[in-house]
Scaffold this motif. Structure first.
Motif, short mmCIF file in Angstrom:
data_model
loop_
_atom_site.label_atom_id
_atom_site.label_comp_id
_atom_site.label_asym_id
_atom_site.label_seq_id
_atom_site.Cartn_x
_atom_site.Cartn_y
_atom_site.Cartn_z
N GLN A 1 40.69 32.77 32.98
CA GLN A 1 40.31 31.42 32.54
C GLN A 1 38.79 31.30 32.41
O GLN A 1 38.30 30.59 31.54
N ASP B 1 49.59 39.34 37.93
CA ASP B 1 48.59 38.68 37.12
C ASP B 1 48.72 37.16 37.18
O ASP B 1 47.85 36.44 36.73
N HIS C 1 42.63 44.44 35.42
CA HIS C 1 43.64 44.24 36.46
C HIS C 1 43.38 43.00 37.29
O HIS C 1 44.18 42.64 38.14
N PHE C 2 42.26 42.37 37.05
CA PHE C 2 41.91 41.20 37.86
C PHE C 2 42.09 39.89 37.10
O PHE C 2 41.68 38.84 37.56
N ALA C 3 42.71 39.98 35.91
CA ALA C 3 42.78 38.81 35.04
C ALA C 3 43.30 37.57 35.76
O ALA C 3 42.76 36.48 35.61
N GLY C 4 44.34 37.75 36.59
CA GLY C 4 44.97 36.58 37.21
C GLY C 4 44.38 36.23 38.55
O GLY C 4 44.85 35.33 39.23
N ARG C 5 43.34 36.94 38.97
CA ARG C 5 42.75 36.70 40.27
C ARG C 5 41.66 35.64 40.21
O ARG C 5 41.09 35.38 39.17
N HIS D 1 35.08 28.81 40.46
CA HIS D 1 35.82 29.43 41.56
C HIS D 1 37.27 29.03 41.60
O HIS D 1 38.09 29.73 42.16
N GLN D 2 37.60 27.87 41.03
CA GLN D 2 38.99 27.45 41.15
C GLN D 2 39.84 27.95 39.99
O GLN D 2 41.03 27.74 39.96
N GLN D 3 39.20 28.61 39.04
CA GLN D 3 39.95 29.16 37.92
C GLN D 3 40.08 30.67 38.08
O GLN D 3 39.37 31.29 38.85
N THR D 4 41.00 31.24 37.31
CA THR D 4 41.17 32.69 37.39
C THR D 4 40.08 33.37 36.57
O THR D 4 39.37 32.74 35.79
N GLN E 1 32.33 21.45 37.91
CA GLN E 1 31.91 22.42 38.92
C GLN E 1 30.47 22.86 38.73
O GLN E 1 29.77 23.12 39.69
#
Ligand SMILES: Nc1ncnc2c1ncn2[C@@H]1O[C@H](COP(=O)(O)OP(=O)(O)OP(=O)(O)O)[C@@H](O)[C@H]1O
Ligand SMILES: [Mg+2]
Lengths: 485, 315
Positions: A96, B7, A131-135, A90-93, B194
């Motif tokens: 990642q 991004d 489009h969600f790569a950095g989310r 959860h803490q990574q994009t 995690q």
């Protein structure tokens, strides 16, 4: 054969969760694995992946014994698994998370190769998440999380892909899209094993079905043959989708309301999850809100129960509390059984039920426990089992049972059929009918499964993009059905 | 599906620029005419910063609560002190030996302890500290027991140089640990912290990664412990092998902001400085530090570093 499983046995204490199961899968094949809740499907998958160690029997991958090896070694041999519940970091994009799936098991690895980066982006594109790569994963819609998990598995180019309930909680159209994705993954080099309770979805996708019951294999054949087998009908399919037993019943328009929601809106930052929603839930009836994932059903339930801040008013049995505080609402008899279940996983079944009935006097508590155990006999068999170790469908039953222990006057169940075998639908149907007849309880369901909702609800609300699109008696729903894909 | 705006989730080059400026400012401190007292506080604070950063690598990333930070620090410190006081080696060799000894001790502890999960791992590290302390007291003929050992050698008498040594150790540790946690190795480590099962299913042998993280943590803890012995001139159990010092390391890391490496460094300096400035209050000073720490823990869950983030968001 790519995978040959022979006489697999796994015990948990006195329970034989997998009891002498043998089957095989070849490259290029998609195998469906079906069976009632707790029949051992996930356990078989976990044994193949090495998450659990078999007590006896053999698991050959490419004629090499992998039974009992550690998961990381089995992963190294080309097996990959998508768990029954999404578990991203959860803490990574999102990106990642994919890197992680691509990294070699090598300590001295301090730079990310451009190859990994491009493969990760390719995989995201393939599953439609570019489009969600950095989310962060928490920002993904429900179906998006599934896609992420699938992407994590497929980037590893596994020769054996294990999918545990990939369709659970997806709407019909999302399931179609997801099936197409899985079809694209079929290749001559790869076998796929798919566990799911969506029989339609499984049938459309797989080449062969293995059916299990109480840890044993009861059928292994072409999908149509297996689904037509009397034994499989009896233990798994139940009365089936075909049976229609919707009561022609429409609540009087002036029926007293158990819940009256007026102009309720919910915002998360800039996003509007619920947009000026007004609806009512008649007393003593079954009401369903249907809609796609992300339509706002869960936000609606959370707003009603005071779990998220919302504007507008909610009237509970005629009373309108000034501040909607979650615990006060729950005390006053409005009980939510959330989509995420929120069981006390390190407590036993019995303890979970006990907490639900905490406010009841001893005798009443005993009576209520007997009642819910008669509704869900599996729970009575498993009183001493930790909730964490229950199968997915057993946990769902426990969640509903625990909510019932609070003797609610209004019970809200978010996705009651999530992860349940068709036959349990029948059981839950009976529960709903029993509760309806008792007349003490108003039920409010949020459902993805339209057939189920139509079968039980007297009143239907259709939701889309945070708004109510249609409301009316279930009997007139055909008019509204065009609105929902 | 809505298309997100950007991004990038990180904050660009600013954290690095700010860090560089802070290091430059710190490096300029001796020229700003500060008195020797302040310099000595900063020196100790910087050593403490190293301890806190090392702890953060284990807890913030690998998810392992190490209650025995001083087991690693103490091993480094006492190894250096024993070698030096027996005239066996020059300070440089003693320091390197201290760091290596901490790694060896760390591995010996980690291999069995890392099989255990969560709080049990933490308890083992705590017990290890207690045992080391007892051993030191038991062999007081060699170790000086509770009084401690005086080291005859020193690296330098210049407080400025000592300050630079501590600053160098802190900057080196911060650089190495930041590089590590931002690398693929760090990603795997966090994944293990995690969700270990998921990490295994993705093909990672988790013990390998955890033991490595433990080694890195031990190395810099031991190094800083040994350097600090030469700075203080003595090794004593109350400073180097003490569970309550271990707890202070934890508080420093959390007050600074765990899972950031840099945050715990700030927390380390902050904690030592706060303790010194509250010193005139006598026994109230410890109370004061504890209260400050408590307030930060309760109201700034992201620690001091997290607070800057809140501030940025608010703008
Ligand atoms: N660690 C455990 N200890 C005790 N019983 C367990 C444990 N793990 C699983 N079980 C039991 O083994 C049985 C098989 O579980 P499994 O998860 O394989 O079922 P499943 O077929 O996947 O069911 P579902 O469709 O509900 O997901 C269940 O009755 C479950 O309660
Ligand atoms: Mg299962």
């Amino acid at each position: 054969m790519l995978l040959e499983v022979t006489d697999l046995l796994k015990r948990f204490g006195g329970l034989k969760a997998v009891d002498g199961v043998s089957f095989a899968v070849d490259r290029g094949e998609i195998l469906g694995l079906i069976g009632p809740n707790g029949s051992g499907k996930s356990t078989v998958m976990n044994l193949i992946m090495g998450v659990l160690k078999p007590d006896s029997g053999s698991i050959l991958l490419d004629s090499r014994e992998i039974g009992g090896r550690s998961p990381n070694r089995i992963a190294g041999h080309g097996v990959s698994m998508v768990f029954q519940h999404s578990r991203p970091l959860h803490q990574q994009t999102v990106l990642q998370n994919l890197y992680l799936a691509l990294l070699p098991n090598r300590l001295f690895n301090f730079r990310l190769s451009p190859d990994i980066d491009s493969r990760a982006h390719d995989a995201l594109k393939l599953v439609g998440l570019e489009h969600f790569a950095g989310r962060k994963p928490s920002e993904l819609p429900f179906a998006g999380l599934r896609r992420l998990e699938l992407a994590k598995s497929l980037v590893r180019k596994p020769s054996l892909l294990l999918l545990d309930e990939p369709f659970a909680g997806l709407s019909a159209s999302e399931m179609e899209e997801f099936s197409d994705l899985i079809r694209q993954l079929r290749s001559d080099e790869r076998a796929i094993i798919l566990v799911d309770h969506n029989v339609k979805g499984v049938r459309a996708l797989v080449d062969r079905i293995v059916a299990m019951s109480s840890g044993q294999k009861i059928a292994d054949d072409l999908p149509d043959h297996v689904l037509a087998s009397p034994r499989v009908r009896e233990v798994y399919l139940g009365r089936g989708d075909e049976a229609v037993f919707r009561r022609p019943h429409s609540p009087a328009p002036d029926a007293p309301s158990a819940l009256k929601v007026e102009h309720v809106s919910v915002r998360y930052g800039e996003a509007i999850a619920l947009d000026d929603v007004s609806l009512s839930v008649p007393r003593g009836e079954v009401t369903a809100v249907v809609g796609l994932n992300g339509a706002g059903k869960t936000s609606l339930f959370n707003a009603i129960c005071g779990i998220v801040p919302a504007s507008g008013t909610v009237e509970y049995e005629g009373r309108t509390p000034r501040a909607r505080r979650a615990y006060e609402i729950a005390r006053s008899g409005v009980v939510l059984c959330p989509e995420t279940r929120e069981l006390f996983t390190d407590m036993t079944v019995q303890e979970n039920l006990g907490i639900g009935g905490n406010a009841l006097a001893a005798a009443e508590k005993r009576r209520q426990t007997e009642f819910v155990e008669s509704l869900f006999p599996r729970l009575a068999e498993r009183r001493k089992q930790f909730a964490r170790t229950l199968s997915g469908g057993e946990q769902q039953q426990l969640a509903i049972a625990r909510a019932l222990m609070m003797k609610p006057s209004i019970l809200l169940i978010d996705e009651p059929t999530l992860g349940l075998a068709p036959i349990i639908f029948d059981a839950i149907s009976n529960v709903i009918e029993t509760l309806r007849e008792s007349g003490e309880l108003s039920l409010f369901l949020a459902e993805q499964n339209l057939t189920f909702a139509l079968r039980h609800a007297d009143l239907i609300h259709v939701m889309e993009h945070g708004k109510i699109k249609w409301s009316g008696p279930a009997g007139e729903f055909d008019a509204g059905s065009a609105l929902i894909a | 599906m809505t298309v997100p705006r950007s991004d990038r989730s990180d904050t660009g080059p600013w954290p690095y620029i700010v860090a560089a400026i802070v290091v430059c400012l710190l490096a300029a401190v001796p020229f700003l005419g500060v008195n020797a007292y302040l310099l000595s506080i900063l020196t100790l604070g910087l050593f403490f910063a190293v301890f806190a950063m090392c702890w953060d690598l284990l807890f913030g990333y690998a998810g392992e609560p190490n209650f025995g930070a001083t087991f690693l620090i103490g091993t480094g410190a006492y190894t250096a002190a024993l070698l030096s006081s027996n005239g066996l080696a020059s300070p440089a060799v003693c320091i390197v030996a201290g760091a290596i000894a901490a790694v060896v001790a760390g591995v010996l502890l980690a291999l069995p302890a890392l099989r255990l999960r969560g709080p049990y791992f933490g308890l083992v590290t705590l017990v290890a500290t207690l045992i080391l302390r007892q051993v030191i007291i038991l062999f007081s003929d060699y170790t000086g027991g509770e009084i401690g050992i005086a080291v005859p050698d020193i690296i330098t008498i210049s407080s400025t140089l000592n300050f630079y040594i501590a600053l160098g150790a802190a900057v080196l540790t911060a650089l190495v640990l930041r590089l590590l946690v931002n690398s693929p190795f760090g990603l795997v480590l966090e994944a293990i912290g995690q969700d270990p099962l998921n990490a295994r299913v993705l093909g990672f042998e988790i013990t390998k990664y955890k033991v490595s993280a433990f080694c890195v943590s031990a190395f810099f803890s031991g190094l800083a412990g040994a350097l600090m012995v030469f700075y203080l001139g003595t090794a004593s159990t109350n400073v180097f092998v003490d569970a309550s010092v271990g707890v202070q390391v934890i508080i420093a890391a959390i007050v600074g902001g765990r899972r950031t490496i840099v945050g715990p460094a700030i927390g380390g300096v902050f904690l030592i400085a706060a303790a010194q400035y509250l010193h005139p209050l006598g026994s109230l000073s410890e109370m004061g530090v504890a209260v400050v720490a408590l307030v930060i823990l309760l109201f700034l869950p992201g620690g001091l570093l997290g607070a800057t983030r809140l501030f940025r968001k608010a703008r």
